[in-house]
Design an enzyme around this catalytic site. Sequence first.
Site, PDB file in Angstrom:
ATOM      1  N   HIS A  34       0.862  -1.184   0.000  1.00 55.78           N
ATOM      2  CA  HIS A  34       0.000   0.000   0.000  1.00 55.78           C
ATOM      3  C   HIS A  34       0.899   1.234   0.000  1.00 55.78           C
ATOM      4  O   HIS A  34       2.136   1.123  -0.036  1.00 55.78           O
ATOM      5  CB  HIS A  34      -0.967  -0.019   1.190  1.00 55.78           C
ATOM      6  N   HIS A  37       4.030   1.375   2.134  1.00 53.61           N
ATOM      7  CA  HIS A  37       5.225   0.691   1.600  1.00 53.61           C
ATOM      8  C   HIS A  37       5.877   1.530   0.497  1.00 53.61           C
ATOM      9  O   HIS A  37       7.098   1.602   0.393  1.00 53.61           O
ATOM     10  CB  HIS A  37       4.850  -0.673   1.007  1.00 53.61           C
ATOM     11  N   ASP A 150       4.912   0.497  13.289  1.00 51.38           N
ATOM     12  CA  ASP A 150       5.266  -0.512  14.286  1.00 51.38           C
ATOM     13  C   ASP A 150       6.528  -0.008  14.977  1.00 51.38           C
ATOM     14  O   ASP A 150       7.651  -0.385  14.667  1.00 51.38           O
ATOM     15  CB  ASP A 150       5.495  -1.880  13.633  1.00 51.38           C
ATOM     16  N   SER A 186      -1.794  -3.409   5.627  1.00 45.92           N
ATOM     17  CA  SER A 186      -2.292  -4.466   4.733  1.00 45.92           C
ATOM     18  C   SER A 186      -3.530  -5.129   5.332  1.00 45.92           C
ATOM     19  O   SER A 186      -4.303  -5.778   4.634  1.00 45.92           O
ATOM     20  CB  SER A 186      -1.213  -5.521   4.503  1.00 45.92           C
ATOM     21  N   ARG A 187      -3.709  -4.994   6.645  1.00 45.25           N
ATOM     22  CA  ARG A 187      -4.860  -5.623   7.302  1.00 45.25           C
ATOM     23  C   ARG A 187      -6.153  -4.839   7.080  1.00 45.25           C
ATOM     24  O   ARG A 187      -7.239  -5.375   7.318  1.00 45.25           O
ATOM     25  CB  ARG A 187      -4.611  -5.702   8.811  1.00 45.25           C
TER      26      ARG A 187
END
Length: 282
Positions: A34, A37, A150, A186-187
């Site tokens: 996405h 990234h 993260d 991505s989730r």
Amino acid sequence: MKICRTKAELRETVKGFRANTETIGLVPTMGYLHEGHMTLVRTAKAQTARVITTIFVNPTQFGDPSDLNAYPRDEARDFAMLEAEGVDVVFAPAVEEMYDPSAQTMVETEKLANMLMGALRPDHYKGVCTIVAKLFNIAQADKAFFGEKDYQQLLVIKTMVRDLDIPVEAIGVPTVREIDGLAMSSRNVRLSPEDRQAALILNKALAYGDYEVADGREAAELESDIRAFIAREPRATVQSVDVRDATSLEVPTGKVTAPVVILLAATFGDVLLIDQRVCDPS
Ligand code: PAF
């Protein structure tokens, strides 16, 4: 764009770059790319002559096999996006290429990996460190780029690099958000439309926490206030709210006087989302 499926192919390609004294940037991903990234890729392209992106859904960092199986994958789309961005090499190995069945070595940053999200997901950061150390060894990059979303992962990787004298610079890149503030992940595609809307509470809670830090609250008070703020959204199940020193991830005592990071984890349906914000009280 060259696609490498084996470690040997990637090593050979890297040898060519090195022979031309070209600097190498590494962007490790688990695919289903996405905009977040793509920002890592663009940052790498701006700083290094050659960019290698890796796509590998790493089984050792998933505790729950159903989470591993549900992880979204779309290699053809990922390749097209990377090609359009001018990436030089994609390394997309099979699981058997990366993990020999007789492998017995794992890498762990003992303290950082077992607190916070690491306590909720045992062995998660051990799996991350192991695969990232392997990618560092194969790609021989000068710089490697990771999202700040993260935040704990970034600190864990920087600590591993320092402790093991790995000759790479691990660089954090700020979180990319959707127009309405949801951190890209991505989730997100696994969220129902209602949960997608409900998940906006996370970014709102971070803004509220930032205001409270500036207002001179204590860390413990901040945590309970933010937890209560998120609980106003009935579709959110709070997994954790932590206010920690932004460098050590230790619990600050008394009033917050140095930069802290607010770390949030909540589930919406069966989708676990995380978000974070560094807040400076000064
Ligand atoms: O952040 C990720 O996507 C993964 O944890 C990483 C760093 C690619 C390791 O598998």
